[in-house]
Design a protein around this motif. Structure first.
Motif, mmCIF file in Angstrom:
data_model
loop_
_atom_site.group_PDB
_atom_site.id
_atom_site.type_symbol
_atom_site.label_atom_id
_atom_site.label_comp_id
_atom_site.label_asym_id
_atom_site.label_seq_id
_atom_site.Cartn_x
_atom_site.Cartn_y
_atom_site.Cartn_z
ATOM 1 N N THR A 1 -2.496 10.896 -0.028
ATOM 2 C CA THR A 1 -2.271 11.639 1.217
ATOM 3 C C THR A 1 -0.859 11.460 1.759
ATOM 4 O OG1 THR A 1 -3.240 9.777 2.424
ATOM 5 C CG2 THR A 1 -4.697 11.623 1.860
ATOM 6 N N ALA A 2 -0.110 10.496 1.223
ATOM 7 C CA ALA A 2 1.268 10.309 1.674
ATOM 8 C C ALA A 2 2.208 11.348 1.076
ATOM 9 C CB ALA A 2 1.748 8.903 1.307
ATOM 10 N N LEU A 3 1.760 12.042 0.031
ATOM 11 C CA LEU A 3 2.574 13.098 -0.560
ATOM 12 C C LEU A 3 2.487 14.356 0.295
ATOM 13 C CD1 LEU A 3 1.498 12.646 -4.297
ATOM 14 C CD2 LEU A 3 3.542 11.719 -3.172
ATOM 15 N N THR A 4 3.458 15.218 0.141
ATOM 16 C CA THR A 4 3.431 16.485 0.865
ATOM 17 C C THR A 4 2.180 17.258 0.468
ATOM 18 O OG1 THR A 4 5.838 16.536 0.856
ATOM 19 C CG2 THR A 4 4.696 18.599 1.326
ATOM 20 N N ARG A 5 1.439 17.699 1.480
ATOM 21 C CA ARG A 5 0.125 18.280 1.223
ATOM 22 C C ARG A 5 0.161 19.797 1.380
ATOM 23 N NH1 ARG A 5 -3.729 14.467 4.849
ATOM 24 N NH2 ARG A 5 -5.352 15.702 3.804
ATOM 25 N N HIS A 6 -0.446 20.480 0.396
ATOM 26 C CA HIS A 6 -0.564 21.931 0.418
ATOM 27 C C HIS A 6 -1.989 22.308 0.040
ATOM 28 C CE1 HIS A 6 3.845 22.029 0.433
ATOM 29 N NE2 HIS A 6 3.799 21.203 -0.605
ATOM 30 N N GLY A 7 -2.497 23.380 0.607
ATOM 31 C CA GLY A 7 -3.823 23.868 0.240
ATOM 32 C C GLY A 7 -4.891 22.816 0.429
ATOM 33 N N HIS A 8 -5.643 22.521 -0.621
ATOM 34 C CA HIS A 8 -6.743 21.567 -0.566
ATOM 35 C C HIS A 8 -6.309 20.154 -0.957
ATOM 36 C CE1 HIS A 8 -8.822 25.460 -0.778
ATOM 37 N NE2 HIS A 8 -9.848 24.850 -0.202
ATOM 38 N N PHE A 9 -5.020 19.946 -1.053
ATOM 39 C CA PHE A 9 -4.510 18.635 -1.450
ATOM 40 C C PHE A 9 -4.991 17.565 -0.469
ATOM 41 C CE2 PHE A 9 -1.534 15.267 -2.432
ATOM 42 C CZ PHE A 9 -1.295 15.432 -3.783
ATOM 43 N N GLY A 10 -5.481 16.465 -0.978
ATOM 44 C CA GLY A 10 -6.017 15.393 -0.150
ATOM 45 C C GLY A 10 -7.527 15.405 -0.070
ATOM 46 N N GLU A 11 -8.142 16.530 -0.414
ATOM 47 C CA GLU A 11 -9.604 16.616 -0.398
ATOM 48 C C GLU A 11 -10.183 16.071 -1.703
ATOM 49 O OE1 GLU A 11 -10.744 20.630 0.346
ATOM 50 O OE2 GLU A 11 -9.489 20.824 2.157
ATOM 51 N N SER A 12 -11.459 15.807 -1.674
ATOM 52 C CA SER A 12 -12.136 15.357 -2.886
ATOM 53 C C SER A 12 -12.144 16.474 -3.929
ATOM 54 C CB SER A 12 -13.578 14.944 -2.565
ATOM 55 O OG SER A 12 -13.603 13.854 -1.687
ATOM 56 N N GLY A 13 -12.249 16.085 -5.178
ATOM 57 C CA GLY A 13 -12.323 17.075 -6.247
ATOM 58 C C GLY A 13 -11.424 16.711 -7.405
ATOM 59 N N ARG A 14 -11.234 17.679 -8.274
ATOM 60 C CA ARG A 14 -10.391 17.478 -9.445
ATOM 61 C C ARG A 14 -8.967 17.936 -9.148
ATOM 62 N NH1 ARG A 14 -12.335 17.680 -15.435
ATOM 63 N NH2 ARG A 14 -13.185 15.787 -14.476
ATOM 64 N N TYR A 15 -8.019 17.120 -9.579
ATOM 65 C CA TYR A 15 -6.598 17.437 -9.449
ATOM 66 C C TYR A 15 -6.014 17.591 -10.853
ATOM 67 C CZ TYR A 15 -6.720 16.169 -4.512
ATOM 68 O OH TYR A 15 -6.981 16.133 -3.163
ATOM 69 N N VAL A 16 -5.083 18.506 -10.975
ATOM 70 C CA VAL A 16 -4.383 18.673 -12.242
ATOM 71 C C VAL A 16 -2.919 18.327 -12.035
ATOM 72 C CG1 VAL A 16 -6.000 20.393 -13.105
ATOM 73 C CG2 VAL A 16 -4.000 21.144 -11.844
ATOM 74 N N TYR A 17 -2.314 17.798 -13.095
ATOM 75 C CA TYR A 17 -0.909 17.402 -12.982
ATOM 76 C C TYR A 17 -0.228 17.523 -14.334
ATOM 77 C CZ TYR A 17 -2.035 12.849 -15.148
ATOM 78 O OH TYR A 17 -2.428 11.856 -16.009
ATOM 79 N N ARG A 18 1.077 17.601 -14.281
ATOM 80 C CA ARG A 18 1.889 17.518 -15.485
ATOM 81 C C ARG A 18 3.228 16.907 -15.089
ATOM 82 N NH1 ARG A 18 2.715 23.997 -16.656
ATOM 83 N NH2 ARG A 18 4.115 24.494 -14.938
ATOM 84 N N TYR A 19 3.877 16.352 -16.080
ATOM 85 C CA TYR A 19 5.143 15.685 -15.825
ATOM 86 C C TYR A 19 6.314 16.638 -16.010
ATOM 87 C CZ TYR A 19 2.785 11.170 -15.706
ATOM 88 O OH TYR A 19 1.984 10.112 -15.361
ATOM 89 N N ARG A 20 7.403 16.311 -15.296
ATOM 90 C CA ARG A 20 8.655 17.072 -15.373
ATOM 91 C C ARG A 20 9.797 16.070 -15.473
ATOM 92 N NH1 ARG A 20 11.158 18.379 -10.618
ATOM 93 N NH2 ARG A 20 9.112 18.281 -9.596
ATOM 94 N N LEU A 21 10.664 16.264 -16.462
ATOM 95 C CA LEU A 21 11.767 15.328 -16.686
ATOM 96 C C LEU A 21 13.101 15.989 -16.372
ATOM 97 C CD1 LEU A 21 12.525 12.482 -17.800
ATOM 98 C CD2 LEU A 21 12.823 13.590 -20.038
ATOM 99 N N GLU A 22 13.892 15.322 -15.541
ATOM 100 C CA GLU A 22 15.229 15.802 -15.191
ATOM 101 C C GLU A 22 16.273 14.797 -15.672
ATOM 102 O OE1 GLU A 22 15.614 16.596 -11.052
ATOM 103 O OE2 GLU A 22 14.041 18.146 -11.033
#
Length: 619
Positions: free
Chosen positions: A73-94
């Motif tokens: 919840t400390a991350l910037t929250r958009h949409g349903h972010f922070g709610e229970s459920g499944r989250y998807v993620y991928r990495y990005r390298l700079e």
């Protein structure tokens, strides 16, 4: 050692998220920064909801650990972010503020989602509830194996659970799953994995795979996984990141044979540690009972090498403390089957391999069904009975130093996912333009010619392996190359099961499975082929299957690959009552042959495209 408890994605009930990944040679002093783009699965296709971003910090170490540990919840929250459920993620390298790799999946994730995405649940899902404490892996000589592709066989893991009574009815006590780890394409065999720990979500993911394994164990059925360690998908993290950055690759490079392009280099410590961790995860966390190793030549560098030989040795040692693998005599019953087609005997002699796969019986069977019914190459009988006086098949492996000893066996099969079905080859010519999918005009009326192959397979020496659907005459064709070989669905024609030919074949396999389990002679290593009494030109074959215990019954196997009934003068080994337990509906009404002490050499007629399995009662 790689510890999945410290890598991948982990959440807790308080909403804390830990991400960790190993990226050797990708360091901040070179200008690299690593980010995870995270979004709630409900929002992933909503263009108005951006992903939240977590930046990982570099912790160092020999394998280059990057990690994030903080409140979701400390991350910037958009949409349903922070709610229970499944989250998807991928990495990005700079690097130096420029994107070098726009996205790549987490190679340590145990959950995945559609496309090149990893996943985690908030809160974490429950642990699997295992009920298999009393299960023991069947002995290698007792196995009847069945290879299946989950979606072609039954759509998903729950569908396979529903069909376990069907498989058990065939006598199956070992299921070989074609690869079930994550691939980005909606349909692919699975031999180019994207993730090695994440179980394919379209099948039900790791939780439903665990449920399948537990259900199989409840029925006395072992489960092994098709392990693909010699090559991987081009999107796999350790291919994609290092190709894009030009940094020294910690896993990929020339090693052994490279039929499928540059693959895994087991000389590199991360490569070995990674795949050793995959094996531990499958046998410890998912309770699988072993592996069928795909394309072993790609990871084999000799009996004392750092690739395949070391991997199967360490996996065997890890299994010895697990109750389900413990066998009388103290050895582990873990199943480790090698696809090393050119050296099936050597890999059994030289490594901790329990079973080896080979092509020869299948190729001879294919040649036979393309021809007119009748002639049988003697090599087929030698293959099925493992007859080779010049180079005998090993029956056990013994380590020269530590004393580990366990039985080994050949895998026997007449159909496989790599080649066209025997029914397809029986059903007419085909054009390369059809890719093996010209099914509407195929003639299935010659199904009966498959019966003698079933009898031969199920009375062979070694472990019989059925390829899904062969028991009811599945009909797909196959090309040796091209996209249609691996990227086209071939769902089983379960309607064939209800047709006359399909039901007859299925019932034959069921009867053969029962006989093999009931009579030790059909599982033994003891056989005797009668070349002078067989008539291979007319398709007539005779061989004896003897038990390990001479007090038990023997089986005289007579097979007719020809189109007309044929008679052989059969040398029965002892007098008494011999029952044709194949031809009759049961032992009670089976066709009997009563042999007096002075008349053990008698003429027996064998039905066309069929056979007899005569079991000799002992006084």
């Amino acid at each position: 050692m790689i510890d999945l408890n410290q890598l991948g994605a982990h959440t807790d009930l308080s909403g804390r998220l830990r991400l960790a990944i190993l990226l050797p040679h990708i360091t901040p002093d070179k200008g690299y920064r690593l980010f995870a783009d995270i979004i709630h699965s409900i929002d992933q296709f909503d263009p108005d909801v951006p992903a939240s971003i977590a930046e990982l910090s570099f912790a160092g170490g020999g394998y280059g650990l990057w990690q994030f540990d903080g409140e979701l919840t400390a991350l910037t929250r958009h949409g349903h972010f922070g709610e229970s459920g499944r989250y998807v993620y991928r990495y990005r390298l700079e690097r130096h503020g420029q994107i070098r790799v726009p996205w790549f999946a987490d190679p340590y994730a145990t959950l995945s989602c559609v496309g090149t995405l990893s996943a985690f649940d908030l809160p974490p899902g429950p642990s699997s509830s295992w009920t298999d404490a009393d299960f023991r892996v069947p002995a290698i000589d007792d196995l009847i194996a069945y290879e299946l592709m989950v979606d072609d066989f039954a759509n998903d893991f729950d569908g396979v659970i529903d069909r376990l009574p069907y498989l058990k009815g065939l006598g199956i006590n070992c299921i070989e799953l074609m690869p079930v780890t994550n691939v980005p394409e909606p349909y692919r065999w699975g031999y180019m994995p994207l993730s090695y720990f994440a179980i394919e979500e379209r099948y039900g993911g790791g939780a439903r795979l665990a449920a399948l394994v537990d259900a199989c164990h409840a029925e006395g059925i072992a489960v092994i996984h098709d392990a693909v360690y010699a090559h991987m998908h081009e999107e796999f993290c350790y291919r994609k990141v290092y190709a894009a950055t030009g940094e020294y690759n910690p896993m990929i490079g020339p090693f052994a044979e490279t039929m499928f392009g540059i693959g895994t280099d087991f000389h590199k410590p991360l490569a070995y540690d990674y795949f050793a961790a995959v094996n531990r995860y499958f046998i410890e966390t998912l309770h699988l009972d072993g592996f069928r190793y795909d394309y072993v030549p790609g990871i084999y560098d000799g009996p004392n090498g750092v690739g395949y030989a070391r991997l199967v040795y360490d996996t065997y040692q890890a299994s010895k403390s697990m109750p389900r693998f413990q066998r009388p005599g103290g050895h582990s019953g873990i199943i480790q089957a090698a696809e090393y087609l050119d050296r099936p005997k050597a890999v059994l002699r030289e490594t901790y391999t329990t079973a080896s796969k080979r092509w020869w019986p299948m190729l001879k069977a294919q040649a036979m069904v393309r021809a007119e019914p009748g002639p049988v190459p003697e090599g087929l009988i030698h293959d099925l009975l493992l007859i080779d006086s010049a180079d005998p098949w090993p029956v056990q492996y013994s380590h020269p130093v530590n004393g580990d000893t366990f039985p080994v066996a050949a895998l026997q099969f007449v159909e496989s996912h790599d080649k066209s079905r025997l029914m397809y080859l029986l059903s007419g010519e085909h054009s390369p333009w059809h890719g093996g999918f010209d099914l509407f005009d195929r003639d299935r009326s010659h199904w009966y010619r498959l019966q003698p192959f079933a009898i031969a397979l199920m009375t062979a020496v070694g472990v019989p392996l059925l390829w899904q659907g062969q028991e009811f005459g599945e009909i797909y064709g196959k090309h040796d190359d091209g996209g249609s070989r691996v990227l086209a669905a071939r769902p089983l024609h379960w309607n064939f099961f209800y047709e006359t030919g399909g039901r007859t074949l299925t019932n034959l396999y069921r009867r053969l499975g029962r006989l093999r389990h009931h009579y030790q002679c059909l599982r033994s290593r003891q056989s005797w082929y009668y070349p002078d009494r067989s008539d291979l030109g007319r398709g007539l074959v005779a061989y004896l299957r003897s038990p390990d215990d001479p007090a038990l019954p023997a089986a005289m196997v007579l097979i007719n690959f020809g189109a007309v009934a044929g008679t052989l003068q059969v040398p029965f080994p002892y007098p008494g009552r011999w029952l044709d337990c194949l031809h009759g509906a049961s032992e009670q009404d089976a066709w009997p042959l009563d042999l007096a002490a002075h008349a053990t050499d008698v003429a027996v007629t064998i039905p066309s495209n069929y056979g007899r399995i005569l079991i000799g009662e002992r006084d």
